[in-house]
Design a protein around this motif. Structure first.
Motif, mmCIF file in Angstrom:
data_model
loop_
_atom_site.group_PDB
_atom_site.id
_atom_site.type_symbol
_atom_site.label_atom_id
_atom_site.label_comp_id
_atom_site.label_asym_id
_atom_site.label_seq_id
_atom_site.Cartn_x
_atom_site.Cartn_y
_atom_site.Cartn_z
ATOM 1 N N VAL A 17 -9.036 0.877 4.486
ATOM 2 C CA VAL A 17 -8.604 -0.316 3.382
ATOM 3 C C VAL A 17 -7.464 -0.005 2.392
ATOM 4 C CG1 VAL A 17 -9.677 -1.654 1.482
ATOM 5 C CG2 VAL A 17 -10.953 -1.169 3.680
ATOM 6 N N TRP A 18 -7.664 1.284 2.205
ATOM 7 C CA TRP A 18 -6.603 1.999 0.961
ATOM 8 C C TRP A 18 -5.340 1.761 1.806
ATOM 9 C CZ3 TRP A 18 -6.015 2.743 -3.871
ATOM 10 C CH2 TRP A 18 -4.922 3.569 -4.248
ATOM 11 N N GLN A 19 -5.281 2.022 3.183
ATOM 12 C CA GLN A 19 -3.909 1.999 3.865
ATOM 13 C C GLN A 19 -3.372 0.627 3.854
ATOM 14 O OE1 GLN A 19 -4.650 3.696 7.792
ATOM 15 N NE2 GLN A 19 -4.578 5.920 7.218
ATOM 16 N N GLU A 20 -4.216 -0.174 4.065
ATOM 17 C CA GLU A 20 -3.864 -1.823 4.132
ATOM 18 C C GLU A 20 -3.269 -2.419 2.800
ATOM 19 O OE1 GLU A 20 -7.163 -4.380 5.452
ATOM 20 O OE2 GLU A 20 -7.337 -3.338 7.265
ATOM 21 N N VAL A 21 -4.107 -1.648 1.727
ATOM 22 C CA VAL A 21 -3.602 -2.485 0.517
ATOM 23 C C VAL A 21 -2.328 -1.673 -0.058
ATOM 24 C CG1 VAL A 21 -4.393 -2.096 -2.225
ATOM 25 C CG2 VAL A 21 -5.886 -2.609 -0.050
ATOM 26 N N VAL A 22 -2.363 -0.114 0.019
ATOM 27 C CA VAL A 22 -1.126 0.433 -0.656
ATOM 28 C C VAL A 22 -0.125 0.620 0.265
ATOM 29 C CG1 VAL A 22 -0.559 2.941 -1.517
ATOM 30 C CG2 VAL A 22 -2.788 1.714 -1.928
ATOM 31 N N ALA A 23 -0.138 0.775 1.434
ATOM 32 C CA ALA A 23 0.903 1.211 2.609
ATOM 33 C C ALA A 23 1.591 -0.225 3.173
ATOM 34 C CB ALA A 23 0.605 1.811 3.725
ATOM 35 N N HIS A 24 0.951 -1.311 3.079
ATOM 36 C CA HIS A 24 1.771 -2.482 3.540
ATOM 37 C C HIS A 24 2.135 -3.468 2.591
ATOM 38 C CE1 HIS A 24 1.127 -0.485 7.210
ATOM 39 N NE2 HIS A 24 0.035 -0.441 7.119
ATOM 40 N N GLY A 25 1.341 -3.702 1.450
ATOM 41 C CA GLY A 25 1.255 -4.585 0.463
ATOM 42 C C GLY A 25 2.897 -4.407 -0.136
#
Length: 166
Positions: free
Chosen positions: A38-46
Motif C-alpha cells: 500500500v505504501w508503494q501504491e501511495v508514495v511511489a506512484h501518486g
C-alpha cells in the motif's frame, strides 16, 4: 473496538487530499498499519506522493509494515488488487483488527472472512457524529472533485443514514 487498523491506498489518498488523515483514527484504533504494498501504491506512484508521505509522517500512530510474505488462498481466490490483498492479509494476521478500504470486491472478501471494516465515507460520518467534521457534505464533495468516485445514490444514502439532508 480493535487496537489496530490496516489501511488501503484510497482512504489514505483521499483523506490526505482534504487534509483529514486524522479521521483514520475513527476506526477505533490506537495504531494504523500501512502494508508495504500500500505504501508503494501511495508514495511511489501518486502525483502528490511527497506531500502524502510528509503528512503521514506527522502522525505517530501510523506504522509501515512489510507486506505479508504469503497471502492466504482464501484471499487470493478473490482476485483482488495487490494492495487490497495485502490489507486483508495483514488484518487476518492481526486478529481483531479493522480494515479501512473502499474497493467493493475487497469489502465483500473481508466480510466473507469476518474481518471488521470501514470505508472512507464511514470515517467521515463517524467524524461528524463525534463533532470533528462540521459538514460531511463539504468533505465528500471535495474528495469527489479530487477524483474519488462515489455515485450520487450512495452519497445520498450515506448522508441520509447519518440524518443529514443530501
Amino acid at each position: 473496538m480493535s487496537d489496530i487498523a490496516v489501511v488501503n491506498a484510497s482512504p489514505l489518498i483521499f483523506l490526505a487530499g482534504v487534509d483529514r488523515l486524522d479521521l483514520l483514527r475513527f476506526a477505533g484504533n490506537d495504531e494504523v498499519i500501512i502494508p508495504g504494498m500500500v505504501w508503494q501504491e501511495v508514495v511511489a506512484h501518486g502525483r502528490h506522493a511527497g506531500t502524502i508521505a510528509t503528512m503521514i509522517e506527522k502522525y505517530s500512530w501510523f506504522r509501515q509494515v512489510p507486506t505479508p510474505a504469503t497471502i492466504p488462498d482464501n484471499v487470493i481466490s478473490w482476485n483482488l488488487g495487490r494492495g487490497e490483498s495485502a490489507v486483508i492479509a495483514c488484518a487476518l494476521a492481526n486478529k481483531g483488527s479493522t480494515i479501512i478500504l473502499d474497493d467493493l470486491a475487497a469489502r465483500r472478501c473481508a466480510r466473507s472472512l469476518d474481518v471488521r471494516l470501514v470505508g472512507t465515507l464511514g470515517l467521515i460520518i463517524r467524524g461528524y457524529q463525534q463533532g470533528t467534521v462540521k459538514d460531511p457534505r463539504d468533505l465528500l464533495f471535495s474528495m469527489r472533485e479530487r477524483g474519488m468516485w462515489v455515485s450520487d445514490r450512495v452519497l445520498a444514502n450515506v448522508l441520509r443514514g447519518a440524518g443529514i439532508e443530501p
